[in-house]
Write a protein that holds these residues in place. Structure first.
Motif, PDB file in Angstrom:
ATOM      1  N   GLY A   1      94.495  50.584 -20.121  1.00 34.87           N
ATOM      2  CA  GLY A   1      95.380  49.440 -19.528  1.00 34.87           C
ATOM      3  C   GLY A   1      96.222  48.918 -20.567  1.00 34.87           C
ATOM      4  N   PRO A   2      95.799  49.247 -21.709  1.00 34.78           N
ATOM      5  CA  PRO A   2      97.068  48.629 -23.273  1.00 34.78           C
ATOM      6  C   PRO A   2      98.340  49.575 -22.857  1.00 34.78           C
ATOM      7  CG  PRO A   2      94.710  48.097 -23.643  1.00 34.78           C
ATOM      8  CD  PRO A   2      94.701  49.101 -22.771  1.00 34.78           C
ATOM      9  N   TRP A   3      97.999  51.112 -22.245  1.00 35.49           N
ATOM     10  CA  TRP A   3      98.809  51.902 -22.755  1.00 35.49           C
ATOM     11  C   TRP A   3      99.778  52.030 -20.899  1.00 35.49           C
ATOM     12  CZ3 TRP A   3      99.148  55.914 -18.398  1.00 35.49           C
ATOM     13  CH2 TRP A   3      99.943  56.444 -19.036  1.00 35.49           C
ATOM     14  N   LEU A   4      98.844  51.512 -19.500  1.00 34.40           N
ATOM     15  CA  LEU A   4      99.702  51.240 -18.352  1.00 34.40           C
ATOM     16  C   LEU A   4     100.383  49.606 -18.881  1.00 34.40           C
ATOM     17  CD1 LEU A   4      96.441  51.365 -16.178  1.00 34.40           C
ATOM     18  CD2 LEU A   4      98.410  53.169 -16.724  1.00 34.40           C
ATOM     19  N   VAL A   5     100.616  48.380 -19.310  1.00 29.32           N
ATOM     20  CA  VAL A   5     101.296  47.792 -19.145  1.00 29.32           C
ATOM     21  C   VAL A   5     102.479  48.293 -20.249  1.00 29.32           C
ATOM     22  CG1 VAL A   5      99.400  46.082 -18.327  1.00 29.32           C
ATOM     23  CG2 VAL A   5     100.060  45.718 -21.029  1.00 29.32           C
ATOM     24  N   LYS A   6     102.085  49.019 -21.429  1.00 29.36           N
ATOM     25  CA  LYS A   6     103.292  49.034 -22.265  1.00 29.36           C
ATOM     26  C   LYS A   6     104.421  49.291 -21.514  1.00 29.36           C
ATOM     27  CE  LYS A   6     101.372  47.782 -26.144  1.00 29.36           C
ATOM     28  NZ  LYS A   6     101.246  46.587 -26.361  1.00 29.36           N
ATOM     29  N   SER A   7     104.745  50.243 -20.817  1.00 27.42           N
ATOM     30  CA  SER A   7     105.653  50.530 -19.799  1.00 27.42           C
ATOM     31  C   SER A   7     106.450  50.513 -19.040  1.00 27.42           C
ATOM     32  CB  SER A   7     106.050  51.823 -20.135  1.00 27.42           C
ATOM     33  OG  SER A   7     106.777  52.977 -19.083  1.00 27.42           O
ATOM     34  N   PRO A   8     107.425  49.758 -18.546  1.00 24.85           N
ATOM     35  CA  PRO A   8     107.354  49.199 -17.144  1.00 24.85           C
ATOM     36  C   PRO A   8     108.291  50.342 -16.130  1.00 24.85           C
ATOM     37  CG  PRO A   8     109.756  48.130 -18.896  1.00 24.85           C
ATOM     38  CD  PRO A   8     108.525  49.472 -19.586  1.00 24.85           C
ATOM     39  N   ASN A   9     108.229  51.478 -16.619  1.00 26.40           N
ATOM     40  CA  ASN A   9     108.456  52.871 -15.701  1.00 26.40           C
ATOM     41  C   ASN A   9     107.410  53.161 -15.095  1.00 26.40           C
ATOM     42  OD1 ASN A   9     111.005  52.879 -16.261  1.00 26.40           O
ATOM     43  ND2 ASN A   9     110.204  54.353 -18.173  1.00 26.40           N
ATOM     44  N   ILE A  10     105.947  52.808 -16.021  1.00 28.60           N
ATOM     45  CA  ILE A  10     104.735  53.091 -15.624  1.00 28.60           C
ATOM     46  C   ILE A  10     104.578  51.849 -13.752  1.00 28.60           C
ATOM     47  CG2 ILE A  10     102.128  52.750 -15.561  1.00 28.60           C
ATOM     48  CD1 ILE A  10     102.448  54.106 -18.511  1.00 28.60           C
ATOM     49  N   ALA A  11     104.959  50.541 -14.013  1.00 29.99           N
ATOM     50  CA  ALA A  11     104.544  49.986 -12.691  1.00 29.99           C
ATOM     51  C   ALA A  11     106.135  50.482 -12.055  1.00 29.99           C
ATOM     52  CB  ALA A  11     104.772  48.624 -13.152  1.00 29.99           C
ATOM     53  N   ARG A  12     106.770  51.266 -12.140  1.00 28.02           N
ATOM     54  CA  ARG A  12     108.116  51.776 -10.923  1.00 28.02           C
ATOM     55  C   ARG A  12     107.921  52.624 -10.668  1.00 28.02           C
ATOM     56  NH1 ARG A  12     112.249  51.743 -15.116  1.00 28.02           N
ATOM     57  NH2 ARG A  12     112.405  49.564 -14.727  1.00 28.02           N
ATOM     58  N   TYR A  13     106.543  53.475 -10.713  1.00 19.95           N
ATOM     59  CA  TYR A  13     106.908  54.711 -10.180  1.00 19.95           C
ATOM     60  C   TYR A  13     105.535  54.726  -9.742  1.00 19.95           C
ATOM     61  CZ  TYR A  13     111.524  56.445 -12.585  1.00 19.95           C
ATOM     62  OH  TYR A  13     112.908  56.018 -12.751  1.00 19.95           O
ATOM     63  N   LEU A  14     104.883  54.248 -10.023  1.00 21.31           N
ATOM     64  CA  LEU A  14     102.720  53.856  -9.882  1.00 21.31           C
ATOM     65  C   LEU A  14     103.100  54.165  -8.262  1.00 21.31           C
ATOM     66  CD1 LEU A  14     100.446  54.473 -10.778  1.00 21.31           C
ATOM     67  CD2 LEU A  14     100.115  52.205 -10.989  1.00 21.31           C
ATOM     68  N   PRO A  15     103.230  53.789  -7.603  1.00 23.64           N
ATOM     69  CA  PRO A  15     103.821  53.677  -6.303  1.00 23.64           C
ATOM     70  C   PRO A  15     104.170  55.087  -5.289  1.00 23.64           C
ATOM     71  CG  PRO A  15     104.168  51.147  -7.123  1.00 23.64           C
ATOM     72  CD  PRO A  15     104.419  51.897  -8.292  1.00 23.64           C
ATOM     73  N   TYR A  16     104.971  55.629  -5.974  1.00 23.99           N
ATOM     74  CA  TYR A  16     105.684  56.232  -5.136  1.00 23.99           C
ATOM     75  C   TYR A  16     104.598  57.890  -6.179  1.00 23.99           C
ATOM     76  CZ  TYR A  16     109.982  53.742  -5.379  1.00 23.99           C
ATOM     77  OH  TYR A  16     110.586  52.940  -5.288  1.00 23.99           O
ATOM     78  N   VAL A  17     104.130  57.603  -6.987  1.00 22.44           N
ATOM     79  CA  VAL A  17     102.945  58.755  -7.364  1.00 22.44           C
ATOM     80  C   VAL A  17     101.673  58.645  -6.554  1.00 22.44           C
ATOM     81  CG1 VAL A  17     101.211  59.598  -9.150  1.00 22.44           C
ATOM     82  CG2 VAL A  17     103.764  58.930  -9.771  1.00 22.44           C
ATOM     83  N   THR A  18     101.404  57.537  -6.645  1.00 23.77           N
ATOM     84  CA  THR A  18     100.036  57.448  -5.721  1.00 23.77           C
ATOM     85  C   THR A  18     100.311  57.827  -4.125  1.00 23.77           C
ATOM     86  OG1 THR A  18      99.500  55.602  -7.067  1.00 23.77           O
ATOM     87  CG2 THR A  18      98.084  55.572  -5.138  1.00 23.77           C
ATOM     88  N   ALA A  19     101.784  57.232  -3.492  1.00 18.96           N
ATOM     89  CA  ALA A  19     101.219  57.732  -1.904  1.00 18.96           C
ATOM     90  C   ALA A  19     101.453  59.217  -1.884  1.00 18.96           C
ATOM     91  CB  ALA A  19     103.412  56.840  -1.790  1.00 18.96           C
TER      92      ALA A  19
END
Length: 404
Positions: free
Chosen positions: A227-245
């Motif tokens: 969690g602490p690593w996931l929330v640090k970068s806005p890029n993770i939230a931006r690209y995570l849906p594309y990676v998951t899909a």
């Protein structure tokens, strides 16, 4: 009648910089405020500023790209030109971090309202309303109050003067327990150490969310460790849906190529991606939109589970139909998971037993080794029966008030 928001963005931190631009869990306060306002129907935000530094301009541009209109205002005459006679204006205190329920409460149709709380040590950062109450950081006012402020001679603090006008007009008071400030659910971020404490508290208090043994026992604990690593970068939230899909599309492609075990392993990672999206939706400005995207991906993942034997069989060179047991039991498993989800969503107090229910993550975790060792037929027979047993156990416990 439209909802317009006046968001404070002029207060500075002791160490320099604007309060509104402080990042908590990788997201600036003003972006979080904009997301919560968008969720309650606000499409136009007036940002009360003394100056517009380049960093604030960049943040406002990001908010505009999400479909909202953002207008900097420095004085009441700037604001009055944006508000129609029947519009309502939501005031958002500078540096406020609050939950969606508080925005929803203040945005409900009706007469002007003020979110108030008790006068305690934890609420000293909020404006005093009277001898025993302080402002909770949110209020809704009417256009005549804005017009009254614009007509006043001299220079006035827009936010606080409008709040005072609302208090003097007898606006409704919506009470908020001071305990929420202790928990960090509502706060005025006055400095960066406070932001760090709120971020830490948010990471500890965020709920696992949703139902299911696979998610609750395996997926979300792994996600929370990161969690602490996931929330640090806005890029993770931006690209995570594309990676998951892409992972779930990979599941379909691998299965159609005859690589069933590899497809199931990819599905486990796809489940981790969905769990991470759920986790980040508690922090990110795009939470409402991400929830919709996650629902689409989750539906596609469940459809893959139901059609898994068919995709595997039709992708084989001989293109033969799958064994009847697998072809029939895989859709039964998917329907059972849907049944569990429907019971959970209508479960009320029974939601505390969410970890007992079957879910797709549990199914894929059990399927992967079975496919690897050629034990798919018995596993497809076991999974629907196991899912029904979990539902029956959950229902039995739900009838007991003490959960024993």
């Amino acid at each position: 009648m439209a909802l317009i928001a006046l968001v404070g963005a002029s207060e500075t931190l002791p160490e320099g910089g604007l309060r509104a631009l402080v990042a908590v869990a990788g997201e600036t306060l003003i972006e979080r405020q904009a997301a919560r306002l968008a969720d309650v129907g606000v499409t136009h935000i007036a940002v009360a500023v003394a100056a517009v530094p380049a960093e604030l301009t960049a943040v406002c541009d990001r908010i505009r790209r999400r479909g909202m209109t953002v207008t900097p205002v420095r004085a009441a005459p700037d604001l009055i030109g944006l508000v129609e006679p029947d519009d309502r204006v939501i005031l958002v205190a500078d540096g406020l971090r609050a939950g969606g329920t508080h925005y929803a409460a203040i945005a409900r149709p009706g007469s002007p309202a003020i979110l108030v709380t008790g006068d305690t040590v934890l609420t000293q950062g909020f404006e005093r309303i009277d001898a025993t109450r302080r402002w909770g950081g949110l209020a809704s006012i009417s256009q005549p109050m804005v017009a009254e402020l614009a007509a006043m001679p001299g220079e006035w603090d827009m936010m606080l003067t409008l709040l005072r006008l609302a208090v003097q007009s007898g606006a409704r008071r919506l009470y908020c327990e001071p305990a929420l400030f202790e928990q960090g659910e509502i706060a005025i971020v006055a400095d960066r150490p406070t932001a760090a404490l709120i971020e830490q508290s948010s990471l500890q208090q965020v709920e696992y969310g949703g139902m299911g043994l696979g998610r609750s026992a395996i997926m979300m604990p792994l996600v929370r460790l990161a969690g602490p690593w996931l929330v640090k970068s806005p890029n993770i939230a931006r690209y995570l849906p594309y990676v998951t899909a892409a992972l779930w599309l990979g599941v379909a492609a691998l299965t159609a190529s005859g690589l069933a075990a590899a497809g199931a392993l990819a599905a486990i990672f796809g489940g981790l991606g969905l769990a991470a999206m759920r986790f980040l939706s508690s922090f990110r400005a795009e939470s409402a939109a991400r929830d919709r995207v996650r629902a689409i991906i989750r539906g596609f993942a469940l459809a893959l589970l139901a059609l898994f034997p068919w995709i595997l069989a039709l992708g084989a060179p001989q293109r033969a139909a799958p064994p009847f047991a697998e072809a029939a039991l895989a859709p039964c498993l998917a329907v059972t998971i849907l049944l569990a989800r429907a019971l959970y969503e209508d479960g009320g107090e029974r939601r505390r037993f969410h970890w007992l229910l079957p879910d797709a993550d549990q199914a894929w975790i059990m399927l992967a080794p079975a496919l690897l060792f050629g034990l798919a037929p018995p596993m497809f027979a076991i999974l629907p029966l196991l899912a029904l047993f979990q539902i029956l156990l959950w229902l039995r416990l739900a009838r007991r008030p003490d959960g024993r």
